[in-house]
Design a protein around this motif. Structure first.
Motif, PDB file in Angstrom:
ATOM      1  N   PHE A 193       0.815  -1.216   0.000  1.00 35.22           N
ATOM      2  CA  PHE A 193       0.000   0.000   0.000  1.00 35.22           C
ATOM      3  C   PHE A 193       0.846   1.261   0.000  1.00 35.22           C
ATOM      4  O   PHE A 193       0.545   2.235  -0.682  1.00 35.22           O
ATOM      5  CB  PHE A 193      -0.908   0.023   1.234  1.00 35.22           C
ATOM      6  N   GLU A 194       1.912   1.241   0.804  1.00 36.98           N
ATOM      7  CA  GLU A 194       2.706   2.453   1.011  1.00 36.98           C
ATOM      8  C   GLU A 194       3.399   2.943  -0.256  1.00 36.98           C
ATOM      9  O   GLU A 194       3.763   4.119  -0.346  1.00 36.98           O
ATOM     10  CB  GLU A 194       3.754   2.203   2.105  1.00 36.98           C
ATOM     11  N   LYS A 195       3.607   2.055  -1.232  1.00 42.55           N
ATOM     12  CA  LYS A 195       4.236   2.482  -2.479  1.00 42.55           C
ATOM     13  C   LYS A 195       3.242   3.185  -3.396  1.00 42.55           C
ATOM     14  O   LYS A 195       3.617   3.965  -4.270  1.00 42.55           O
ATOM     15  CB  LYS A 195       4.840   1.282  -3.203  1.00 42.55           C
ATOM     16  N   LEU A 196       1.965   2.888  -3.204  1.00 39.53           N
ATOM     17  CA  LEU A 196       0.934   3.413  -4.089  1.00 39.53           C
ATOM     18  C   LEU A 196       0.198   4.620  -3.517  1.00 39.53           C
ATOM     19  O   LEU A 196      -0.277   5.479  -4.269  1.00 39.53           O
ATOM     20  CB  LEU A 196      -0.095   2.320  -4.399  1.00 39.53           C
ATOM     21  N   PHE A 197       0.085   4.666  -2.172  1.00 38.33           N
ATOM     22  CA  PHE A 197      -0.775   5.668  -1.543  1.00 38.33           C
ATOM     23  C   PHE A 197      -0.098   6.367  -0.374  1.00 38.33           C
ATOM     24  O   PHE A 197       0.837   5.852   0.234  1.00 38.33           O
ATOM     25  CB  PHE A 197      -2.053   5.001  -1.009  1.00 38.33           C
ATOM     26  N   ALA A 198      -0.630   7.541  -0.062  1.00 40.45           N
ATOM     27  CA  ALA A 198      -0.329   8.233   1.188  1.00 40.45           C
ATOM     28  C   ALA A 198      -1.638   8.338   1.950  1.00 40.45           C
ATOM     29  O   ALA A 198      -2.719   8.349   1.343  1.00 40.45           O
ATOM     30  CB  ALA A 198       0.238   9.620   0.917  1.00 40.45           C
ATOM     31  N   PHE A 199      -1.573   8.394   3.267  1.00 38.85           N
ATOM     32  CA  PHE A 199      -2.802   8.544   4.044  1.00 38.85           C
ATOM     33  C   PHE A 199      -2.615   9.596   5.116  1.00 38.85           C
ATOM     34  O   PHE A 199      -1.493   9.900   5.537  1.00 38.85           O
ATOM     35  CB  PHE A 199      -3.232   7.202   4.661  1.00 38.85           C
ATOM     36  N   GLU A 200      -3.736  10.161   5.525  1.00 38.91           N
ATOM     37  CA  GLU A 200      -3.722  11.121   6.619  1.00 38.91           C
ATOM     38  C   GLU A 200      -4.997  10.978   7.428  1.00 38.91           C
ATOM     39  O   GLU A 200      -6.057  10.651   6.884  1.00 38.91           O
ATOM     40  CB  GLU A 200      -3.589  12.550   6.096  1.00 38.91           C
ATOM     41  N   ARG A 201      -4.880  11.185   8.715  1.00 34.82           N
ATOM     42  CA  ARG A 201      -6.057  11.188   9.584  1.00 34.82           C
ATOM     43  C   ARG A 201      -6.750  12.531   9.433  1.00 34.82           C
ATOM     44  O   ARG A 201      -6.104  13.584   9.483  1.00 34.82           O
ATOM     45  CB  ARG A 201      -5.647  10.969  11.047  1.00 34.82           C
ATOM     46  N   VAL A 202      -8.052  12.510   9.243  1.00 31.91           N
ATOM     47  CA  VAL A 202      -8.804  13.740   8.999  1.00 31.91           C
ATOM     48  C   VAL A 202     -10.103  13.722   9.801  1.00 31.91           C
ATOM     49  O   VAL A 202     -10.572  12.673  10.230  1.00 31.91           O
ATOM     50  CB  VAL A 202      -9.134  13.909   7.500  1.00 31.91           C
ATOM     51  N   ILE A 203     -10.662  14.903   9.991  1.00 33.80           N
ATOM     52  CA  ILE A 203     -11.992  15.029  10.585  1.00 33.80           C
ATOM     53  C   ILE A 203     -12.887  15.621   9.494  1.00 33.80           C
ATOM     54  O   ILE A 203     -12.987  16.844   9.342  1.00 33.80           O
ATOM     55  CB  ILE A 203     -11.986  15.921  11.837  1.00 33.80           C
ATOM     56  N   PRO A 204     -13.502  14.768   8.686  1.00 30.80           N
ATOM     57  CA  PRO A 204     -14.254  15.256   7.531  1.00 30.80           C
ATOM     58  C   PRO A 204     -15.615  15.836   7.902  1.00 30.80           C
ATOM     59  O   PRO A 204     -16.214  15.465   8.916  1.00 30.80           O
ATOM     60  CB  PRO A 204     -14.414  14.002   6.681  1.00 30.80           C
ATOM     61  N   VAL A 205     -16.081  16.745   7.071  1.00 23.75           N
ATOM     62  CA  VAL A 205     -17.444  17.256   7.191  1.00 23.75           C
ATOM     63  C   VAL A 205     -18.334  16.290   6.433  1.00 23.75           C
ATOM     64  O   VAL A 205     -18.120  16.031   5.249  1.00 23.75           O
ATOM     65  CB  VAL A 205     -17.560  18.670   6.587  1.00 23.75           C
ATOM     66  N   ILE A 206     -19.317  15.728   7.124  1.00 22.03           N
ATOM     67  CA  ILE A 206     -20.198  14.749   6.475  1.00 22.03           C
ATOM     68  C   ILE A 206     -21.655  15.213   6.550  1.00 22.03           C
ATOM     69  O   ILE A 206     -22.034  15.938   7.466  1.00 22.03           O
ATOM     70  CB  ILE A 206     -20.051  13.354   7.118  1.00 22.03           C
TER      71      ILE A 206
END
Length: 270
Positions: A193-206
């Protein structure tokens, strides 16, 4: 006696594509195979089942599959097991392309169960969040993914340019493109996964949960329509958007406004 036999015929109506035993199991949990594949991080099985709705294998839908497996692995287990009925797990998708089908299939968040939110941003990214949690996780595709596809299947992008982008491929080239797209799809799932994507923790507006709305009959065309999808004032009051002329549409261009009258799409009932 005849009624009971007719009822039995209806309940037993199967062509044999799926065995009766498998149908009975899937009645209990239609996403059982997906859930097992997600728990085992079985990207190949998820890809095969995604192609059932996407229609073909390609890197785009495969990346949606991988992004979803990655995102769900970063959430709590009970979130990944959501079945869509209560709209607890949400997927906020930022592109309406092949990637989106991989997300919908694996996550179970779809347009129809109101758990898929489409934001017309044109990015290969998706945010997963549970309504029971404030924090979600956003997965975005890294630009370097193309170098991996080129390395694994160098014929893919030249064929894509000719067959898809320029629409000039021969039948033989179209067939070869499908073969190379399949090769590329199954090659991608071997990457971490780490070669294809980056991730971040977020607090989205839903958004709030989908409203439960009534239906009414359009006074112009006589068709049943959701109350929320009718005109609210003046001559268009209670009239469906089709009869009113203007509506919004999601297509390959994104979210656009259309006018039935300008395009001649509104026909009289037979």
């Amino acid at each position: 006696m005849e009624k009971s036999q007719d009822a039995k015929k209806k309940t037993d109506s199967t062509s044999g594509v799926l065995s009766r035993e498998m149908i009975d199991e899937l009645k209990k949990d239609p996403r059982a195979l997906f859930k097992e594949a997600i728990r085992k991080n079985d990207a190949a099985s998820c890809l095969v089942k995604t192609a059932e709705i996407h229609g073909h294998y390609c890197p785009g839908s495969t990346l949606g599959v991988m992004a979803t497996l990655y995102g769900l692995s970063l959430l709590k287990k009970e979130t990944a097991d959501s079945d869509g009925i209560m709209e607890n797990l949400l997927a906020i998708i930022e592109v309406n392309a092949c990637f989106a089908d991989g997300v919908q299939a694996v996550s179970g968040c779809t347009l129809g169960n109101n758990s898929l939110i489409y934001r017309d941003l044109g990015k290969h990214a998706v945010t997963f969040v549970s309504r029971n949690e404030k924090e979600g996780v956003r997965i975005r595709l890294l630009p370097d993914f193309k170098t991996y596809i080129h390395k694994e299947v160098p014929e893919f992008y030249p064929l894509m340019d000719k067959v898809i982008m320029k629409r000039k491929g021969t039948q033989e080239e179209e067939k070869l493109f499908r073969e190379k797209a399949t090769e590329a799809a199954f090659a991608i799932i071997t990457y971490p996964f780490e070669k294809l994507f980056a991730f971040e923790r977020v607090i989205p507006v839903i958004p709030e949960r989908a409203p439960i709305t009534g239906t009414m009959v359009c006074p112009e065309c006589g068709e049943e329509v959701m109350e929320t999808k009718t005109g609210k004032r003046g001559l268009l009051r209670n009239m469906c958007f089709a009869c009113g002329g203007k509506f919004q549409e999601v297509n390959g261009q994104g979210i656009i406004e259309r006018n039935f009258r300008d395009h001649g799409h509104h026909t009289e009932p037979e």
